[in-house]
Write a protein that holds these residues in place. Structure first.
Motif, mmCIF file in Angstrom:
data_model
loop_
_atom_site.group_PDB
_atom_site.id
_atom_site.type_symbol
_atom_site.label_atom_id
_atom_site.label_comp_id
_atom_site.label_asym_id
_atom_site.label_seq_id
_atom_site.Cartn_x
_atom_site.Cartn_y
_atom_site.Cartn_z
ATOM 1 N N TRP A 89 13.324 -6.672 -7.469
ATOM 2 C CA TRP A 89 12.385 -5.799 -7.090
ATOM 3 C C TRP A 89 13.127 -4.420 -6.831
ATOM 4 O O TRP A 89 13.755 -3.954 -5.872
ATOM 5 C CB TRP A 89 11.745 -5.903 -5.666
ATOM 6 C CG TRP A 89 10.768 -5.086 -5.433
ATOM 7 C CD1 TRP A 89 10.674 -4.295 -4.328
ATOM 8 C CD2 TRP A 89 8.613 -4.860 -5.439
ATOM 9 N NE1 TRP A 89 9.424 -3.527 -4.708
ATOM 10 C CE2 TRP A 89 8.371 -4.306 -5.430
ATOM 11 C CE3 TRP A 89 8.208 -5.443 -6.716
ATOM 12 C CZ2 TRP A 89 7.192 -3.730 -5.681
ATOM 13 C CZ3 TRP A 89 7.190 -5.787 -6.664
ATOM 14 C CH2 TRP A 89 6.859 -4.624 -6.466
ATOM 15 N N GLU A 147 9.681 1.574 -2.803
ATOM 16 C CA GLU A 147 8.348 1.331 -2.265
ATOM 17 C C GLU A 147 8.229 -0.416 -2.214
ATOM 18 O O GLU A 147 8.758 -0.541 -3.294
ATOM 19 C CB GLU A 147 7.777 1.929 -2.303
ATOM 20 C CG GLU A 147 7.140 3.861 -2.504
ATOM 21 C CD GLU A 147 5.958 4.119 -3.405
ATOM 22 O OE1 GLU A 147 6.066 5.197 -2.770
ATOM 23 O OE2 GLU A 147 5.856 3.625 -3.575
ATOM 24 N N TYR A 171 5.365 -1.656 -2.859
ATOM 25 C CA TYR A 171 4.996 -2.144 -3.901
ATOM 26 C C TYR A 171 4.893 -1.118 -4.983
ATOM 27 O O TYR A 171 5.474 -0.006 -5.181
ATOM 28 C CB TYR A 171 3.215 -1.826 -2.172
ATOM 29 C CG TYR A 171 3.349 -0.436 -1.988
ATOM 30 C CD1 TYR A 171 2.981 0.942 -2.254
ATOM 31 C CD2 TYR A 171 3.244 -0.531 -0.484
ATOM 32 C CE1 TYR A 171 3.276 2.044 -1.391
ATOM 33 C CE2 TYR A 171 3.511 0.726 0.421
ATOM 34 C CZ TYR A 171 3.351 2.365 -0.636
ATOM 35 O OH TYR A 171 3.978 2.958 -0.112
ATOM 36 N N THR A 191 1.723 1.667 -6.691
ATOM 37 C CA THR A 191 0.487 1.616 -7.312
ATOM 38 C C THR A 191 0.174 2.179 -8.377
ATOM 39 O O THR A 191 -0.070 2.071 -9.352
ATOM 40 C CB THR A 191 0.630 2.972 -5.612
ATOM 41 O OG1 THR A 191 1.110 3.871 -5.635
ATOM 42 C CG2 THR A 191 0.629 1.779 -4.573
ATOM 43 N N ASN A 211 2.948 5.422 -10.944
ATOM 44 C CA ASN A 211 4.073 4.473 -10.991
ATOM 45 C C ASN A 211 5.542 5.614 -11.890
ATOM 46 O O ASN A 211 6.812 5.892 -11.138
ATOM 47 C CB ASN A 211 4.447 3.111 -10.859
ATOM 48 C CG ASN A 211 3.294 2.589 -9.719
ATOM 49 O OD1 ASN A 211 3.782 2.425 -8.773
ATOM 50 N ND2 ASN A 211 2.570 2.394 -10.921
ATOM 51 N N SER A 233 -6.376 -3.434 -6.253
ATOM 52 C CA SER A 233 -5.109 -3.949 -5.293
ATOM 53 C C SER A 233 -3.632 -3.752 -6.030
ATOM 54 O O SER A 233 -3.465 -4.323 -7.205
ATOM 55 C CB SER A 233 -5.832 -5.476 -5.181
ATOM 56 O OG SER A 233 -4.541 -6.287 -4.368
ATOM 57 N N TRP A 234 -3.130 -2.967 -5.243
ATOM 58 C CA TRP A 234 -1.945 -2.464 -5.738
ATOM 59 C C TRP A 234 -0.744 -3.794 -6.026
ATOM 60 O O TRP A 234 -1.450 -4.900 -5.082
ATOM 61 C CB TRP A 234 -1.257 -1.586 -4.610
ATOM 62 C CG TRP A 234 -1.816 -0.134 -4.498
ATOM 63 C CD1 TRP A 234 -2.217 -0.217 -3.085
ATOM 64 C CD2 TRP A 234 -1.919 1.184 -5.392
ATOM 65 N NE1 TRP A 234 -3.059 1.168 -3.528
ATOM 66 C CE2 TRP A 234 -2.915 1.484 -4.549
ATOM 67 C CE3 TRP A 234 -2.365 0.663 -6.948
ATOM 68 C CZ2 TRP A 234 -3.744 2.688 -5.814
ATOM 69 C CZ3 TRP A 234 -3.364 1.850 -7.552
ATOM 70 C CH2 TRP A 234 -3.436 2.472 -6.942
ATOM 71 N N LEU A 235 0.203 -3.935 -6.607
ATOM 72 C CA LEU A 235 0.846 -4.531 -6.397
ATOM 73 C C LEU A 235 2.190 -5.323 -6.018
ATOM 74 O O LEU A 235 3.537 -3.993 -5.189
ATOM 75 C CB LEU A 235 1.870 -5.019 -8.267
ATOM 76 C CG LEU A 235 3.091 -6.017 -8.001
ATOM 77 C CD1 LEU A 235 2.242 -6.914 -8.163
ATOM 78 C CD2 LEU A 235 3.191 -5.727 -9.499
ATOM 79 N N TYR A 236 2.053 -5.562 -4.694
ATOM 80 C CA TYR A 236 3.105 -5.740 -3.267
ATOM 81 C C TYR A 236 4.421 -6.209 -3.650
ATOM 82 O O TYR A 236 4.212 -7.614 -4.603
ATOM 83 C CB TYR A 236 2.814 -5.956 -1.786
ATOM 84 C CG TYR A 236 2.127 -5.453 -1.505
ATOM 85 C CD1 TYR A 236 1.571 -4.196 -0.403
ATOM 86 C CD2 TYR A 236 0.341 -4.723 -1.954
ATOM 87 C CE1 TYR A 236 0.889 -2.724 -0.061
ATOM 88 C CE2 TYR A 236 -0.612 -4.165 -1.610
ATOM 89 C CZ TYR A 236 -0.483 -3.224 -0.384
ATOM 90 O OH TYR A 236 -0.897 -2.037 0.013
ATOM 91 N N LYS A 237 5.982 -6.789 -2.935
ATOM 92 C CA LYS A 237 6.472 -7.167 -2.879
ATOM 93 C C LYS A 237 6.190 -8.870 -2.803
ATOM 94 O O LYS A 237 5.691 -9.198 -1.778
ATOM 95 C CB LYS A 237 7.781 -6.518 -2.176
ATOM 96 C CG LYS A 237 9.358 -7.574 -2.888
ATOM 97 C CD LYS A 237 10.384 -7.158 -1.434
ATOM 98 C CE LYS A 237 10.528 -5.548 -1.239
ATOM 99 N NZ LYS A 237 11.566 -5.047 -0.418
ATOM 100 N N GLN A 281 3.644 -10.401 -4.527
ATOM 101 C CA GLN A 281 2.759 -11.167 -4.372
ATOM 102 C C GLN A 281 2.445 -10.333 -6.277
ATOM 103 O O GLN A 281 2.698 -10.645 -7.204
ATOM 104 C CB GLN A 281 1.874 -10.050 -3.872
ATOM 105 C CG GLN A 281 2.047 -11.145 -2.077
ATOM 106 C CD GLN A 281 1.340 -9.698 -0.926
ATOM 107 O OE1 GLN A 281 -0.149 -9.495 -1.334
ATOM 108 N NE2 GLN A 281 1.379 -9.921 -0.152
ATOM 109 N N SER A 334 -0.494 -8.442 -8.941
ATOM 110 C CA SER A 334 -1.599 -8.043 -8.962
ATOM 111 C C SER A 334 -3.027 -8.583 -8.668
ATOM 112 O O SER A 334 -2.278 -9.103 -9.725
ATOM 113 C CB SER A 334 -1.170 -6.643 -8.926
ATOM 114 O OG SER A 334 -2.143 -5.788 -9.863
#
Length: 792
Positions: free
Chosen positions: A631, A635, A637, A639, A642, A689-693, A695, A697
């Protein structure tokens, strides 16, 4: 002699030991052959012949040329019946009289020996091949050695044994079969036994239209204060127009302002067989029912622009075909593309595309149902508006631009690999090598500012649009006017168009209007030019950063722009910088870095350089805090927008020379590219839905702004590193606007110059707001810059 045989001949000649061989000449022949675009031959009726398939073919050919003229060449073999003296356009390569039986073998031979032709696309209608011509056509297909794709315009259910055998033989001779509805595909499978994998459904193409104001159009055609019903097409008894005439008295009793337009001349084939018998019958019925004030015959084959205007002014379109087996109707499709609420008889096409929320189905020749349907619609404006909106949403995927994409992908698949010679190989043999299928290269659309200007008032650029109509109730934003300032600067730099300067002044004045005494900016302004409560409820940091980016970009073009404009931008910027050091939002800081970098390009400012360093250091600190092996980001995530973050750090490195900025920019951008590009194209982070570390998207929900920002950043990275991979990714990303996305639909609307607001799972958001339109425009102007660079 087909292409593979040509290559075999070249192979033998190149590697022969015969003193008569001339390798240099053969190499030149091969290079010339390889440079030729593959040719696709349309076998179809074609204008000026007046028939629906001729018009269909011309529209499809035009759409393919507009989008893929660098990918293949398109020619026509025009089908004729008997002797005609048509003056064909230049794309017509051959003429084919379908009643002249010896011509079938002659034409097959001509096509087979024509080395340019890679593939044959036939528009089929049983009426083209009547009597003995039916058998001759089947023989013609068997003689062709080129791959054949056939488009069935009619698919009759429940065939007798003879018809079933004919269609099966046609299907066996072709590489693929195109039909226009799912119903037709199912009939081929169930009633004819055609393999499903051989069938491709590509809906009848439709025209994108500007959706002009109905009142204005009615005034233009002398139809003011009338409620307009219409139908169009080449007249014949199968149209069932008498059903509408019989229904008109009941309609007029409730809506005395009704006017029915019968648009179109009589079909040439009908004229030959029975003259104007059908039209005379309709005229007599008008007389009998005393409908003189409510019916107009437009007895002409209208030019397309006129026809589309008549459809746009139509309140309700009536389709009353009497043929239950009519698979598809181009007239029906064109009416839908103009947003007409439709009342139709239950042909398969209507049953497939109309729903309860977009149209009304009535039984064949059922006068009372037709009258009730019209009266229901005319008495409910909210229902009419809903039908218009839903009809457009349903039909836009079949726009000719999207039809061109679907056809091109099919033709690419059918054509298969193109063979080439590796003449310079050390091995004494031909390498049938890594030659791809027909390479589909999109052509850049012409720059069109129509929608940008339509969305701009004397005060600024309006925020939202309903389809392509500016929604003044949505007000204005600093965000959009900052983007508009950059886009118009880019356009002025590219074209030198003096009319751009007035728009630059409008957008700059709007930015100044939004600036507060302390130097910061508010973002939201209503149609009465008042700041809204949303300014207090929303974080405005990104809007402030975007304004500084726009101001810096304008100032960087000081050599091109009027001194007063640049001076005004400098004054606004100096006041805005009072607030910069207090920024900690990632994107706000990135926008500011870009703006100050541009501002420093021609005239260095130590203050600007210091601010760049301060903000860049914060971004690096954020990156170090959040990044880990899998990663590499600022951040926890991903959004929107980027790519602005690595681009800003690259700008910081260019300004300061600090290697840490360059290293962080490269690492983070490579990470972002790995999450947004694959072998099929670009897929930006979903706004659902943002892409979170750690997870995944959401799969769907892409917006033009993210694709555009990616293109900007790829351009900057190419400037610095001269890596061709960045240029390739730029082209891939831009093609997202032109249909290289999961729906294979255009996101840019070439008719209006607007850009659709988003790409969802099953449809495109047809509204063309300021953000999406400006994002596309900036991306388009960026692409032009780099394509010019490549050309040099």
């Amino acid at each position: 002699m087909n292409n593979e045989i040509v290559f075999d001949v070249l192979e033998n000649a190149i590697h022969t030991s015969s003193p008569a061989a001339n390798p240099k000449k053969l190499v030149e022949m091969h290079q010339i052959f390889r440079k030729q675009l593959p040719e696709i031959l349309f076998i179809t009726s074609y204008p000026p012949r007046e028939c629906g398939i001729a018009t269909y073919s011309q529209d499809l050919l035009k759409a393919l040329k507009n989008q893929y003229r660098n990918s293949f060449s398109l020619k026509v073999c025009a089908l004729e019946t008997g002797t005609n003296d048509y003056s064909y356009p230049k794309e017509v390569k051959y003429q084919f009289n379908t009643q002249d039986l010896p011509q079938y073998q002659e034409m097959a031979h001509l096509i087979n020996i024509d080395m340019k032709i890679e593939l044959v696309l036939i528009q089929h209608e049983f009426g083209f091949f009547q009597g003995k011509a039916e058998g001759a056509f089947l023989q013609f297909l068997s003689w062709l050695t080129k791959p054949v794709v056939i488009v069935f315009h009619t698919v009759l259910p429940r065939p007798d044994a003879g018809l079933k055998e004919k269609v099966q033989k046609i299907a066996e001779a072709c590489a693929s079969i195109v039909v226009m509805t799912q119903n037709s595909a199912q009939v081929l499978i169930d009633d004819y036994g055609v393999l499903p994998e051989k069938i491709e459904v590509i809906p009848h193409g439709t025209h994108l239209v500007p959706h002009l104001d109905k009142t204005t159009l009615k005034e233009k055609y002398g139809l003011s204060n009338r409620k307009v019903l219409s139908t169009f097409g080449l007249l014949n008894a199968g149209k069932g127009i008498e059903t509408t005439l019989d229904a008109l008295p009941a309609i007029i009793s409730q809506h005395p302002e009704i006017l029915f337009l019968i648009i179109g001349k009589t079909h040439p084939g009908v004229i030959q067989s029975e003259g104007e018998k059908y039209r005379v019958m309709l005229e007599q019925k008008v007389q009998q029912l005393q409908l003189h004030d409510h019916v107009i015959f437009i007895n002409r084959y209208l030019p397309l622009p006129d026809l589309l205007e008549y459809l746009q002014l139509t309140d309700v379109y009536l389709f009353t075909s009497r043929d239950p087996n009519q698979a598809v109707s181009g007239t029906f499709s064109y009416a839908m593309s103009c947003g007409c609420p439709i009342i139709s008889t239950p042909i398969p096409h209507a049953l497939e595309v109309l729903r309860d929320d977009s149209g009304i189905i009535v039984d064949f020749q059922h006068t009372a149902q037709l009258a009730n349907g019209v009266n229901r619609l005319m008495g409910d404006e909210s229902l009419m508006a809903a039908f218009r909106s839903n009809t457009l949403q349903r039909i836009v995927p079949s726009a000719w631009e999207n039809s061109a994409i679907a056809h091109a992908l099919l033709l690419q698949k059918v054509a298969g690999p193109r063979f080439g010679l590796n003449i310079f190989s050390k091995e004494p043999k031909v390498v049938r090598h890594q030659v791809e299928k027909i390479a589909l290269q999109n052509r850049l659309p012409e720059v069109n500012l129509e929608h940008v200007k339509k969305m701009t008032t004397d005060f600024g650029m309006i925020q939202f649009s309903k389809i392509n109509q500016p929604d003044i109730d949505s007000g204005y934003t600093l965000d959009d006017n900052a983007r508009a300032l950059i886009a118009m600067c880019m356009h002025y730099e590219s074209t030198g168009d003096q009319t751009d300067l007035a728009y630059l002044r409008i957008y700059l004045d709007f930015i100044q209007f939004c600036q507060q005494p302390e130097g910061d900016f508010l973002n939201y302004v209503d149609k009465a030019y008042l700041f809204t409560a949303q300014n207090s409820a929303t974080n405005l940091a990104d809007s402030n950063g975007r304004a500084i980016w726009a101001l810096g970009y304008l100032i960087s073009r000081r050599a091109l722009l009027p001194t007063a404009l640049v001076a005004a931008a400098k004054g606004i910027l100096q006041r805005a910088l009072l607030q910069v050091e207090g920024m900690h939002s990632t994107r706000a800081m990135a926008f500011v870095i870009k703006g100050l970098y541009y501002c420093n390009l021609e005239k260095k400012s130590l203050r600007n350089a210091r601010l760049i360093k301060t903000l860049a250091n914060r971004l690096v600190q954020m990156y170090r805090h959040e990044s880990e092996q899998h990663w590499q980001w600022y951040e926890g995530y991903l959004t929107y927008a980027n790519s602005i973050l690595p681009e800003a750090l690259l700008c910081a490195w260019l300004e300061t020379g600090a290697e840490v900025y360059k290293e962080t920019a490269e690492a983070s951008f490579n990470f972002l590219l790995s999450r947004t590009f694959d072998k099929t194209g670009i897929k930006v982070i979903s706004n659902q839905s943002w892409l979170y570390k750690g997870q995944e998207s959401a799969v769907y929900g892409e917006q033009p702004i993210d694709v555009a920002y990616t293109i900007f950043t790829l351009g900057k990275f190419y400037d610095v590193f001269q890596n061709e991979n960045y240029l390739h990714k730029m082209e891939t990303a831009f093609n997202w606007f032109l249909g290289n996305n999961h729906l294979h639909q255009i996101i840019y609307n070439p008719c209006t110059g607007g850009c659709y607001d988003g790409l969802e799972e099953k449809q495109v958001n047809l509204n063309q707001g300021a953000e999406s339109t400006l994002s596309y425009l900036m991306a388009r102007l960026t692409m032009e810059k780099y394509l010019k660079t490549q050309a040099k």
